[in-house]
Design an enzyme around this catalytic site. Structure first.
Site, PDB file in Angstrom:
ATOM      1  N   ARG A 150      25.592 -16.092 -20.615  1.00 24.48           N
ATOM      2  CA  ARG A 150      25.589 -15.498 -19.269  1.00 24.48           C
ATOM      3  C   ARG A 150      26.840 -14.643 -19.181  1.00 24.48           C
ATOM      4  NH1 ARG A 150      24.384 -18.097 -13.417  1.00 24.48           N
ATOM      5  NH2 ARG A 150      22.322 -17.749 -14.284  1.00 24.48           N
ATOM      6  N   HIS A 186      17.605 -10.912 -15.767  1.00 20.49           N
ATOM      7  CA  HIS A 186      17.608 -12.383 -15.757  1.00 20.49           C
ATOM      8  C   HIS A 186      16.231 -12.863 -16.258  1.00 20.49           C
ATOM      9  CE1 HIS A 186      18.862 -16.320 -14.984  1.00 20.49           C
ATOM     10  NE2 HIS A 186      18.902 -16.357 -13.670  1.00 20.49           N
ATOM     11  N   GLN A 245      14.683 -16.507 -15.864  1.00 20.67           N
ATOM     12  CA  GLN A 245      14.265 -16.820 -14.490  1.00 20.67           C
ATOM     13  C   GLN A 245      12.857 -16.289 -14.233  1.00 20.67           C
ATOM     14  OE1 GLN A 245      16.103 -18.479 -11.826  1.00 20.67           O
ATOM     15  NE2 GLN A 245      14.003 -18.478 -11.065  1.00 20.67           N
ATOM     16  N   ASP A 267      16.358 -11.962  -3.411  1.00 22.11           N
ATOM     17  CA  ASP A 267      17.519 -12.504  -4.120  1.00 22.11           C
ATOM     18  C   ASP A 267      18.741 -12.203  -3.261  1.00 22.11           C
ATOM     19  OD1 ASP A 267      19.207 -13.545  -6.087  1.00 22.11           O
ATOM     20  OD2 ASP A 267      19.273 -11.667  -7.236  1.00 22.11           O
ATOM     21  N   CYS A 304      15.051 -17.304  -6.676  1.00 22.56           N
ATOM     22  CA  CYS A 304      15.663 -17.841  -7.911  1.00 22.56           C
ATOM     23  C   CYS A 304      16.779 -18.827  -7.605  1.00 22.56           C
ATOM     24  CB  CYS A 304      16.166 -16.688  -8.776  1.00 22.56           C
ATOM     25  SG  CYS A 304      17.509 -15.739  -8.029  1.00 22.56           S
ATOM     26  N   ARG A 354      12.684 -24.052 -14.489  1.00 22.72           N
ATOM     27  CA  ARG A 354      13.685 -23.498 -15.419  1.00 22.72           C
ATOM     28  C   ARG A 354      13.771 -24.388 -16.661  1.00 22.72           C
ATOM     29  NH1 ARG A 354      17.736 -19.987 -13.668  1.00 22.72           N
ATOM     30  NH2 ARG A 354      18.307 -20.079 -15.857  1.00 22.72           N
TER      31      ARG A 354
HETATM   32  N1  NVA Z   1      21.469 -11.565  -8.651  1.00 21.13           N
HETATM   33  C1  NVA Z   1      22.135 -12.843  -8.732  1.00 21.13           C
HETATM   34  C2  NVA Z   1      21.266 -13.856  -9.424  1.00 21.13           C
HETATM   35  C3  NVA Z   1      21.825 -15.244  -9.468  1.00 21.13           C
HETATM   36  C4  NVA Z   1      20.952 -16.203 -10.209  1.00 21.13           C
HETATM   37  C5  NVA Z   1      23.452 -12.685  -9.455  1.00 21.13           C
HETATM   38  O1  NVA Z   1      23.505 -11.963 -10.457  1.00 21.13           O
HETATM   39  O2  NVA Z   1      24.447 -13.254  -9.007  1.00 21.13           O
HETATM   40  N1   CP Z   2      18.884 -18.976 -10.674  1.00 21.63           N
HETATM   41  C1   CP Z   2      19.963 -19.197 -11.436  1.00 21.63           C
HETATM   42  O1   CP Z   2      20.114 -18.614 -12.505  1.00 21.63           O
HETATM   43  O2   CP Z   2      20.823 -20.122 -10.938  1.00 21.63           O
HETATM   44  P1   CP Z   2      22.301 -20.467 -11.466  1.00 21.63           P
HETATM   45  O3   CP Z   2      23.146 -19.250 -11.172  1.00 21.63           O
HETATM   46  O4   CP Z   2      22.718 -21.665 -10.696  1.00 21.63           O
HETATM   47  O5   CP Z   2      22.239 -20.718 -12.936  1.00 21.63           O
END
Ligand code: NVA
Ligand code: CP
Length: 308
Positions: free
Chosen positions: A102, A129, A132, A223, A263, A291
C-alpha cells in the site's frame, strides 16, 4: 509470473477464475475447513499508509491458507531512511513468497514489481484499489447484482472511481460516474478504460449531476471525499463536494431493490448519510468481510501462475 497491480492486467475470464476460487474458499472457511493452499508461504505486507481492513484481511487470509503474513511498516523499514525501493524489492522478494504493498504513487508499486522475484499485489495506491473492487464484485454476485447491472459512483474521481472504471470496462456493465467539476477521474485512466470498454461493450458515463447518475441504478457507491494524503485539502474539498452526499433522497432515485456499497472507512454526514449507511449496513459489512475471501482467491490464483 503475474503481478496484481490493476484489474486491467487481467482478462474477464482470469478475474472470474480468481472469484470462483474466492467463493469456494469462502464456503470452506465457513465450514471451518482450512485448506493449506499456500502452506509455508510468507506474505510481506508493506504499508506506507494506514489500514484496518487491508491489513487484517491479508494477514488473516494468508494464515488461514497455511502461511504467515509479515506486517512491514515503511517507517520501520530501512526504506523509510532512504534505502532505495528497488533494493528493498530485491531483498524482500528473495525471502518471501508474495508481497502486498500500500503506497502513494502507482509508479512506486510498478517499480517494486519490476524488481521483485515474487508476485506483487496492489493494496491501494493513489491511482487504484483493485483488491477492493474484486471484493465489491464478489458482493454484487452474492446480492444478485452482477448480471448486467447499472452502477452509479458518486463522489471523488479517485483511486476507487478509477478501479470501478476498470471493473466495469472489463466486465462489460454500465457505470455512471458523477463528480464535482475539478474532481473528475484521471484522463489517461479514462482513456484506458474506454479502450477496454470497446471490447466488452461496457457503457461508461461521466457527469456532474449525482441525482441523474443514480436514477434507476442497481448499485450505488461512493468513497471518502478526502483520501489518504489529501488531508491538507480537507476544507476546500468538503465545500466542493456539497450536494454529493448519498442520502435517502438520493437512494430513492435508484431501483427499489438497489444496494449501496462503501469500501470504508465511511464518513457520515459527508459522502453518506447516517440513515443510508445504517440502512445498508448488512451489505456494507458483508462487503468488508469479503476482503478476506476475495484476496484469498487472488493469492491462490497468483501462486498457481508462477513460472515453473
Ligand atoms: N480513497 C480512499 C480509499 C480508502 C480505502 C483513500 O485512498 O484514502
Ligand atoms: N477499504 C480499505 O481498504 O480499508 P483500509 O484502509 O482500512 O484497509
Amino acid at each position: 509470473m503475474r503481478h496484481f497491480l490493476t484489474l486491467a492486467d487481467f482478462s474477464k475470464e482470469e478475474l472470474l477464475e480468481m472469484l470462483d476460487l474466492a467463493v469456494k474458499i469462502k464456503a470452506q472457511t465457513k465450514r471451518r475447513e482450512f485448506v493449506s493452499y499456500l502452506e509455508h508461504q510468507t506474505l510481506g505486507m508493506i504499508f506506507e499508509k494506514s489500514s484496518t481492513r487491508t491489513r487484517v484481511s491479508f494477514e488473516t487470509g494468508i494464515y488461514q491458507l497455511g502461511g504467515v503474513g509479515l506486517f512491514l511498516s515503511a517507517n520501520d523499514l530501512q526504506l523509510g531512511r532512504g534505502e532505495p525501493l528497488k533494493d528493498t524489492a530485491r531483498v524482500i522478494s528473495r525471502m518471501v513468497d508474495m508481497v502486498m504493498i500500500r503506497t502513494f504513487e502507482h509508479s512506486k508499486l510498478e517499480e517494486f514489481a519490476a524488481y521483485s522475484k515474487v508476485p506483487v499485489i496492489n493494496g491501494l495506491t493513489d491511482s487504484y484499489h483493485p483488491v477492493q473492487l474484486m471484493t465489491d464484485y464478489m458482493t454484487m454476485m452474492e446480492y444478485d447484482k452482477a448480471d448486467n447491472p447499472i452502477v452509479a459512483y458518486v463522489g471523488d474521481g479517485n483511486n476507487m472511481a478509477h478501479s470501478w472504471l476498470m471493473l466495469a470496462a472489463i466486465m462489460g456493465f454500465e457505470l455512471r460516474i458523477a463528480t464535482p467539476k475539478g474532481y473528475e477521474c484521471d484522463e489517461a485512466i479514462v482513456a484506458k478504460a474506454k479502450t477496454l470498454a470497446e471490447k466488452s461493450g461496457a457503457t461508461l458515463l461521466f457527469g456532474n449531476d449525482p441525482k441523474a447518475a443514480v436514477e434507476d441504478t442497481d448499485v450505488v457507491t461512493t468513497d471518502t471525499w478526502v483520501s489518504m494524503g489529501q488531508e491538507d485539502e480537507k476544507e476546500v474539498r468538503l465545500k466542493a463536494f456539497e450536494g454529493y452526499e448519498v442520502n435517502s433522497a438520493m437512494m430513492a432515485l435508484a431501483k427499489e431493490d438497489a444496494i449501496f456499497l462503501h469500501c470504508l472507512p465511511a464518513y457520515r454526514g459527508y459522502e453518506v448519510s447516517e440513515e443510508v449507511f445504517e440502512g445498508y449496513a448488512d451489505v456494507i459489512f458483508d462487503e468488508a468481510e469479503n476482503r478476506l475471501h476475495a484476496q484469498k482467491g487472488i493469492m491462490v490464483w497468483l501462486d498457481r501462475h508462477r513460472e515453473s
